[in-house]
Design an enzyme around this catalytic site. Structure first.
Site, PDB file in Angstrom:
ATOM      1  N   ASP A   1     121.354 -21.163 -36.561  1.00  0.00           N
ATOM      2  CA  ASP A   1     122.495 -20.702 -37.036  1.00  0.00           C
ATOM      3  C   ASP A   1     122.756 -19.382 -36.637  1.00  0.00           C
ATOM      4  O   ASP A   1     121.994 -18.530 -36.908  1.00  0.00           O
ATOM      5  CB  ASP A   1     122.894 -20.919 -38.367  1.00  0.00           C
ATOM      6  CG  ASP A   1     122.659 -22.267 -39.074  1.00  0.00           C
ATOM      7  OD1 ASP A   1     121.592 -22.220 -39.699  1.00  0.00           O
ATOM      8  OD2 ASP A   1     123.286 -23.065 -38.383  1.00  0.00           O
TER       9      ASP A   1
ATOM     10  N   SER B   1     123.238 -31.786 -41.143  1.00  0.00           N
ATOM     11  CA  SER B   1     123.864 -30.289 -41.415  1.00  0.00           C
ATOM     12  C   SER B   1     122.976 -29.304 -41.768  1.00  0.00           C
ATOM     13  O   SER B   1     121.963 -29.544 -42.518  1.00  0.00           O
ATOM     14  CB  SER B   1     125.298 -30.603 -42.264  1.00  0.00           C
ATOM     15  OG  SER B   1     124.928 -30.663 -43.438  1.00  0.00           O
ATOM     16  N   CYS B   2     123.121 -28.072 -41.425  1.00  0.00           N
ATOM     17  CA  CYS B   2     122.624 -26.966 -41.865  1.00  0.00           C
ATOM     18  C   CYS B   2     123.545 -25.950 -42.535  1.00  0.00           C
ATOM     19  O   CYS B   2     124.391 -26.306 -42.966  1.00  0.00           O
ATOM     20  CB  CYS B   2     121.588 -26.231 -40.864  1.00  0.00           C
ATOM     21  SG  CYS B   2     122.593 -25.845 -39.302  1.00  0.00           S
ATOM     22  N   VAL B   3     123.264 -24.636 -42.357  1.00  0.00           N
ATOM     23  CA  VAL B   3     124.279 -23.772 -43.021  1.00  0.00           C
ATOM     24  C   VAL B   3     125.696 -23.837 -42.432  1.00  0.00           C
ATOM     25  O   VAL B   3     126.544 -23.570 -43.167  1.00  0.00           O
ATOM     26  CB  VAL B   3     123.501 -22.478 -43.156  1.00  0.00           C
ATOM     27  CG1 VAL B   3     124.461 -21.273 -44.080  1.00  0.00           C
ATOM     28  CG2 VAL B   3     122.127 -22.360 -43.788  1.00  0.00           C
TER      29      VAL B   3
END
Length: 480
Positions: free
Chosen positions: A383, A419-421
């Site tokens: 990200d 999903s990540c951040v």
């Protein structure tokens, strides 16, 4: 492959985060009562047992953490499945059970079946069973066991098959490693280095105990650990298979932690500092390295191989020098200090300058490799920092998810949702069906295509809401 390893590494962060404090508690208790391990002091007993609650049950924590982390929607049913799988293997491959099955004494390998590898393996079994069978429909007569209720049942059946496989291959591999260990005993300092290298390299699969039994215990008559403390060894020789771990655990790994902290993204350093700082202190003070090693073992496997190699080099160098130190707990500051009183100790103070050198080497090598290879260690996720400030065009997460799903080519073209951040991480079957213009019409900030079958949608900090809606849409379609 790397995507799955990194997801596994992220899954381990939750159980790993609670280990450093437990290790430090045990280390303090052992320092208070190094000979009795709490038998001579109530405070020591309390601290040791308090730390052992987590350290001795690390495999269970890994089973649950991996099962939840690798599940499609992090559902608690997956955690139950992971625990069920772990309990199944522990019961079926327990030495007493093996002796009941075979009528003969169980192989020593089965005495080491409660390890982190089995925890990770059973966690994966639980997650796979959950992801595959959470929507299973059964005939009306068995309808009560449909859906998520079927997961634990299927998990037991699959784990029994895995247990059968392990019944045959686990002792073969374990015994082979013991034979290998015995074959390098005569090579002196080189053998110490080879042993230390494989000791670290085998930790992810839980088979380092096989080599430990050769060098630290009495399988080959060496019994380095016992003889170092009771004085029955050979001065200048006994302790050579333990001393080389001190520079790595007290200084090397903390140096690696510092490198990971300095290479973390600026806005994520505070989070990285919390985990890495506690794990580094645990490694230095007590010699409990799992919180630190498992924090990068799967996120950046190349670093772990380098760590194993540097450990081997440390053990080789220390074995060549007139330095001998040992441990009853692990190669941390507590046992280093206690080594000065041991009858087989030789110049343990020299481990400090050697350790400082290894601390610098670890820092330089880890920092260079992390930056050069762009390794995704803690705080270095994909990200971008400015993605933290992205605001979606609306808060209608259902509509956004529907638009993204259409742009991906529909549910049938979607194979994985994560999903990540700030990003949706999606796996697809056919990249030609992806309509980026349609996805962008949902008001998202951007689209990234790392590979033919991967799509990352930059959503911002509200990504979890969109991911949940996307999973809900897929679940509704699957149930039909």
């Amino acid at each position: 492959m790397m995507k799955h390893l990194q997801k596994l590494g992220k899954s381990l962060m939750l159980p790993v985060a609670c280990l450093p404090v437990a290790g430090i508690l045990m280390g303090i208790g052992y320092w208070i009562d190094p000979t009795g391990w709490g038998a001579n002091n109530i405070i020591a007993a309390f601290l040791i047992k308090a730390g052992a609650v987590l350290i001795d049950n690390m495999a269970i924590l890994f089973a649950i953490g991996v099962a939840v982390g690798m599940a499609d929607d992090n559902d608690g049913t997956a955690a139950l499945a992971g625990l069920v799988s772990w309990l199944s293997i522990q019961t079926m491959l327990n030495p007493a059970t093996i002796e009941m099955f075979t009528g003969a004494e169980a192989n020593a390998a089965f005495g080491k079946i409660n390890n982190q590898f089995i925890g990770i393996l059973t966690g994966l079994i639980g997650a796979i069973c959950y992801n595959r069978f959470k929507h299973t429909k059964l005939p009306d007569a068995l309808a009560f066991f449909s859906g998520k209720r079927s997961v634990a049942i299927v998990t037991v059946l699959i784990t029994l098959v895995v247990s059968l496989v392990l019944f045959f291959i686990w002792p073969v591999i374990y015994t082979g490693l013991v034979i290998f260990g015995e074959s390098i005993v005569s090579t002196g300092a080189l053998g110490a280095g080879i042993y230390a290298f494989f000791n670290r390299l085998l930790i992810p699969v839980g088979l380092h105990h096989a080599l430990n039994s050769v060098f630290w215990f009495d399988v080959a008559g060496i019994s380095d650990l016992t003889k170092f403390w009771d004085g029955s060894g050979v001065l200048g020789q006994t302790g050579m298979y333990m001393a080389g771990f001190f520079p790595v655990m007290m200084f090397g790994l903390p140096g690696a932690a510092l490198a990971m902290y300095h290479t973390a993204k600026t806005k994520k350093r505070k989070i990285a500092a919390g985990l890495l700082g506690a794990a580094a202190l645990c490694s230095f003070f007590t010699g409990v390295t799992e919180p630190l090693e498992f924090s990068f073992m799967f996120l950046a496997p190349a670093l772990y191989v380098v760590h194993a190699l540097l450990t081997g080099i440390s053990a080789f160098i220390v074995a060549l020098l007139p330095i001998r130190a040992g441990f009853n707990f692990s190669a941390g500051f507590v046992d280093w200090l206690l080594s000065f009183k041991a009858p087989m100790a030789v110049n343990p103070w020299l481990l400090i300058p050697i350790g400082l050198v290894f601390g610098v080497i670890y820092y330089v090598v880890f920092r260079f490799l992390i930056v050069r290879m762009d390794l995704k260690t803690i705080g270095r996720e994909d990200d971008e920092e400015d993605e933290m400030n992205i605001k979606l065009a609306s808060n209608n997460f259902t509509a956004i998810a529907q638009t993204i799903l259409e742009g991906l080519g529909g549910i049938d073209n979607l194979t994985s949702i994560d999903s990540c951040v700030t990003r949706l991480r999606l796996e697809i079957k056919d990249y030609t069906q992806v309509n980026e213009k349609k996805i962008k019409s949902a008001g998202v900030a951007g689209i990234i295509r790392p590979s033919k079958n991967s799509v990352q949608v930059v959503v911002g900090t509200q990504v979890q809401f969109v991911a949940d809606e996307l999973k809900r849409l897929v679940d509704q379609y699957t149930v039909r």
